[in-house]
Write a protein that holds these residues in place. Structure first.
Motif, PDB file in Angstrom:
ATOM      1  N   MET A  21     -35.180 -62.499  25.159  1.00  0.00           N
ATOM      2  CA  MET A  21     -34.510 -61.368  24.509  1.00  0.00           C
ATOM      3  C   MET A  21     -35.406 -60.133  24.489  1.00  0.00           C
ATOM      4  N   GLU A  22     -36.655 -60.289  24.102  1.00  0.00           N
ATOM      5  CA  GLU A  22     -37.573 -59.149  23.996  1.00  0.00           C
ATOM      6  C   GLU A  22     -37.865 -58.496  25.338  1.00  0.00           C
ATOM      7  N   GLU A  23     -37.818 -59.277  26.410  1.00  0.00           N
ATOM      8  CA  GLU A  23     -38.146 -58.756  27.732  1.00  0.00           C
ATOM      9  C   GLU A  23     -36.981 -58.047  28.413  1.00  0.00           C
ATOM     10  N   HIS A  24     -35.850 -57.955  27.740  1.00  0.00           N
ATOM     11  CA  HIS A  24     -34.709 -57.265  28.331  1.00  0.00           C
ATOM     12  C   HIS A  24     -35.085 -55.810  28.618  1.00  0.00           C
ATOM     13  N   GLU A  25     -34.663 -55.321  29.762  1.00  0.00           N
ATOM     14  CA  GLU A  25     -35.045 -53.968  30.183  1.00  0.00           C
ATOM     15  C   GLU A  25     -34.546 -52.875  29.235  1.00  0.00           C
ATOM     16  N   MET A  26     -33.549 -53.153  28.425  1.00  0.00           N
ATOM     17  CA  MET A  26     -33.071 -52.124  27.494  1.00  0.00           C
ATOM     18  C   MET A  26     -34.114 -51.804  26.425  1.00  0.00           C
ATOM     19  N   PHE A  27     -35.148 -52.625  26.294  1.00  0.00           N
ATOM     20  CA  PHE A  27     -36.180 -52.374  25.298  1.00  0.00           C
ATOM     21  C   PHE A  27     -37.427 -51.746  25.894  1.00  0.00           C
ATOM     22  N   CYS A  28     -37.328 -51.316  27.136  1.00  0.00           N
ATOM     23  CA  CYS A  28     -38.407 -50.589  27.790  1.00  0.00           C
ATOM     24  C   CYS A  28     -38.608 -49.266  27.049  1.00  0.00           C
ATOM     25  N   GLU A  29     -39.826 -48.780  26.982  1.00  0.00           N
ATOM     26  CA  GLU A  29     -40.152 -47.554  26.247  1.00  0.00           C
ATOM     27  C   GLU A  29     -39.374 -46.338  26.757  1.00  0.00           C
ATOM     28  N   ILE A  30     -39.033 -46.313  28.033  1.00  0.00           N
ATOM     29  CA  ILE A  30     -38.376 -45.117  28.573  1.00  0.00           C
ATOM     30  C   ILE A  30     -36.850 -45.170  28.470  1.00  0.00           C
ATOM     31  N   VAL A  31     -36.321 -46.256  27.988  1.00  0.00           N
ATOM     32  CA  VAL A  31     -34.867 -46.394  27.872  1.00  0.00           C
ATOM     33  C   VAL A  31     -34.455 -46.093  26.438  1.00  0.00           C
ATOM     34  N   PHE A  46     -26.874 -61.655  25.122  1.00  0.00           N
ATOM     35  CA  PHE A  46     -26.283 -62.984  25.248  1.00  0.00           C
ATOM     36  C   PHE A  46     -25.952 -63.327  26.697  1.00  0.00           C
ATOM     37  N   LEU A  47     -25.559 -62.336  27.484  1.00  0.00           N
ATOM     38  CA  LEU A  47     -25.345 -62.591  28.914  1.00  0.00           C
ATOM     39  C   LEU A  47     -26.663 -62.982  29.589  1.00  0.00           C
ATOM     40  N   ARG A  48     -27.743 -62.298  29.215  1.00  0.00           N
ATOM     41  CA  ARG A  48     -29.059 -62.639  29.758  1.00  0.00           C
ATOM     42  C   ARG A  48     -29.453 -64.049  29.343  1.00  0.00           C
ATOM     43  N   LEU A  49     -29.245 -64.384  28.069  1.00  0.00           N
ATOM     44  CA  LEU A  49     -29.577 -65.739  27.604  1.00  0.00           C
ATOM     45  C   LEU A  49     -28.756 -66.787  28.340  1.00  0.00           C
ATOM     46  N   GLN A  50     -27.478 -66.533  28.492  1.00  0.00           N
ATOM     47  CA  GLN A  50     -26.611 -67.488  29.179  1.00  0.00           C
ATOM     48  C   GLN A  50     -27.117 -67.762  30.597  1.00  0.00           C
ATOM     49  N   LYS A  51     -27.651 -66.744  31.223  1.00  0.00           N
ATOM     50  CA  LYS A  51     -28.166 -66.878  32.585  1.00  0.00           C
ATOM     51  C   LYS A  51     -29.524 -67.584  32.616  1.00  0.00           C
ATOM     52  N   GLN A  71     -25.735 -78.111  28.926  1.00  0.00           N
ATOM     53  CA  GLN A  71     -26.053 -77.802  27.523  1.00  0.00           C
ATOM     54  C   GLN A  71     -25.714 -76.354  27.189  1.00  0.00           C
ATOM     55  N   VAL A  72     -26.088 -75.449  28.064  1.00  0.00           N
ATOM     56  CA  VAL A  72     -25.824 -74.024  27.816  1.00  0.00           C
ATOM     57  C   VAL A  72     -24.324 -73.764  27.847  1.00  0.00           C
ATOM     58  N   ASP A  73     -23.635 -74.315  28.830  1.00  0.00           N
ATOM     59  CA  ASP A  73     -22.185 -74.093  28.940  1.00  0.00           C
ATOM     60  C   ASP A  73     -21.438 -74.611  27.716  1.00  0.00           C
ATOM     61  N   LYS A  74     -21.865 -75.749  27.199  1.00  0.00           N
ATOM     62  CA  LYS A  74     -21.157 -76.374  26.073  1.00  0.00           C
ATOM     63  C   LYS A  74     -21.689 -75.968  24.702  1.00  0.00           C
ATOM     64  N   GLN A  75     -22.964 -75.631  24.617  1.00  0.00           N
ATOM     65  CA  GLN A  75     -23.580 -75.465  23.301  1.00  0.00           C
ATOM     66  C   GLN A  75     -24.117 -74.067  22.992  1.00  0.00           C
ATOM     67  N   PHE A  76     -23.942 -73.111  23.890  1.00  0.00           N
ATOM     68  CA  PHE A  76     -24.320 -71.728  23.596  1.00  0.00           C
ATOM     69  C   PHE A  76     -23.033 -70.940  23.425  1.00  0.00           C
ATOM     70  N   LYS A  77     -22.782 -70.526  22.191  1.00  0.00           N
ATOM     71  CA  LYS A  77     -21.535 -69.841  21.870  1.00  0.00           C
ATOM     72  C   LYS A  77     -21.854 -68.499  21.234  1.00  0.00           C
ATOM     73  N   TRP A  78     -21.145 -67.479  21.670  1.00  0.00           N
ATOM     74  CA  TRP A  78     -21.347 -66.147  21.096  1.00  0.00           C
ATOM     75  C   TRP A  78     -20.010 -65.455  20.936  1.00  0.00           C
ATOM     76  N   GLU A  79     -19.952 -64.575  19.931  1.00  0.00           N
ATOM     77  CA  GLU A  79     -18.698 -63.972  19.482  1.00  0.00           C
ATOM     78  C   GLU A  79     -17.879 -63.304  20.580  1.00  0.00           C
ATOM     79  N   GLN A  80     -18.508 -62.538  21.443  1.00  0.00           N
ATOM     80  CA  GLN A  80     -17.766 -61.756  22.424  1.00  0.00           C
ATOM     81  C   GLN A  80     -17.397 -62.534  23.684  1.00  0.00           C
ATOM     82  N   ASN A  81     -17.842 -63.762  23.792  1.00  0.00           N
ATOM     83  CA  ASN A  81     -17.501 -64.595  24.940  1.00  0.00           C
ATOM     84  C   ASN A  81     -16.120 -65.203  24.681  1.00  0.00           C
ATOM     85  N   THR A  82     -15.148 -64.816  25.485  1.00  0.00           N
ATOM     86  CA  THR A  82     -13.770 -65.276  25.266  1.00  0.00           C
ATOM     87  C   THR A  82     -13.598 -66.767  25.544  1.00  0.00           C
ATOM     88  N   LYS A  83     -14.591 -67.393  26.157  1.00  0.00           N
ATOM     89  CA  LYS A  83     -14.496 -68.818  26.475  1.00  0.00           C
ATOM     90  C   LYS A  83     -15.074 -69.713  25.374  1.00  0.00           C
TER      91      LYS A  83
END
Length: 180
Positions: A21-31, A46-51, A71-83
């Protein structure tokens, strides 16, 4: 409420998730993330985590990629994922629901709370929600995205009282609190 023990295996998984999560590019100093909504930030994380979670499970649990992906397909659930559906739970006659949940192995239950803000309201709200989630989950990962001018909230997180609170959340409630 009995706190789940903090074995090295569990902490290793939690730290791996937080690193992704912390390494996501959206947390780069210039973004600038001021224009991103909280929902957009959550979805990106959450998309990054799922991947990336399957590979994390392979590396840290020593399981096959096929089992990790299952495990990820069955046990990682997040609000905006319609599945998937993140279920509510009652507490003080009110329904509560974390932003995401993950059960990586042996019924180890992890809740995620992600907040974005530039003042104390969002910060306090996330802390309160995380404490409520700690009554139902073994661990809570509270990820606060600081959008204050100069990232003042993050900058001051190493002050004595702030460090004591962060330690207390971990020590008393199994809440990992990270500010980016």
């Amino acid at each position: 409420m009995v706190k789940k023990s903090r074995t090295s295996k569990r902490i290793n998984i939690l730290e791996g998730i937080l690193a992704i999560m912390e390494e996501h590019e959206m947390f780069c100093e210039i973004v600038s993330r001021k224009n991103d909504t909280e929902n957009q930030i959550q979805k990106a994380l959450f998309l990054r985590l799922q991947k990336e979670l399957p590979q994390l499970l392979v590396e840290r649990l020593g399981i096959s990629i096929k089992k990790a992906q299952y495990q990820v397909d069955k046990q990682f659930k997040w609000e905006q994922n319609t599945k998937t559906t993140v279920s509510n739970f009652p507490f003080f006659s009110t329904n509560h629901r974390p932003d995401a949940v993950f059960i990586p192995y042996n019924n180890l239950r992890i809740a995620f709370e992600i907040k974005k803000g530039n003042n104390g309201n969002a910060l306090r709200s996330g802390i309160g929600q995380s404490i409520v989630y700690s009554t139902q989950f073994d661990f809570v990962l509270y990820f606060f995205v600081d959008t204050s001018p100069g990232c003042d909230i993050k900058s001051n997180s190493s002050a004595k009282k702030e460090k004591e609170l962060i330690y207390s959340l971990w020590n008393n409630y199994n809440i990992k609190f990270i500010i980016v």
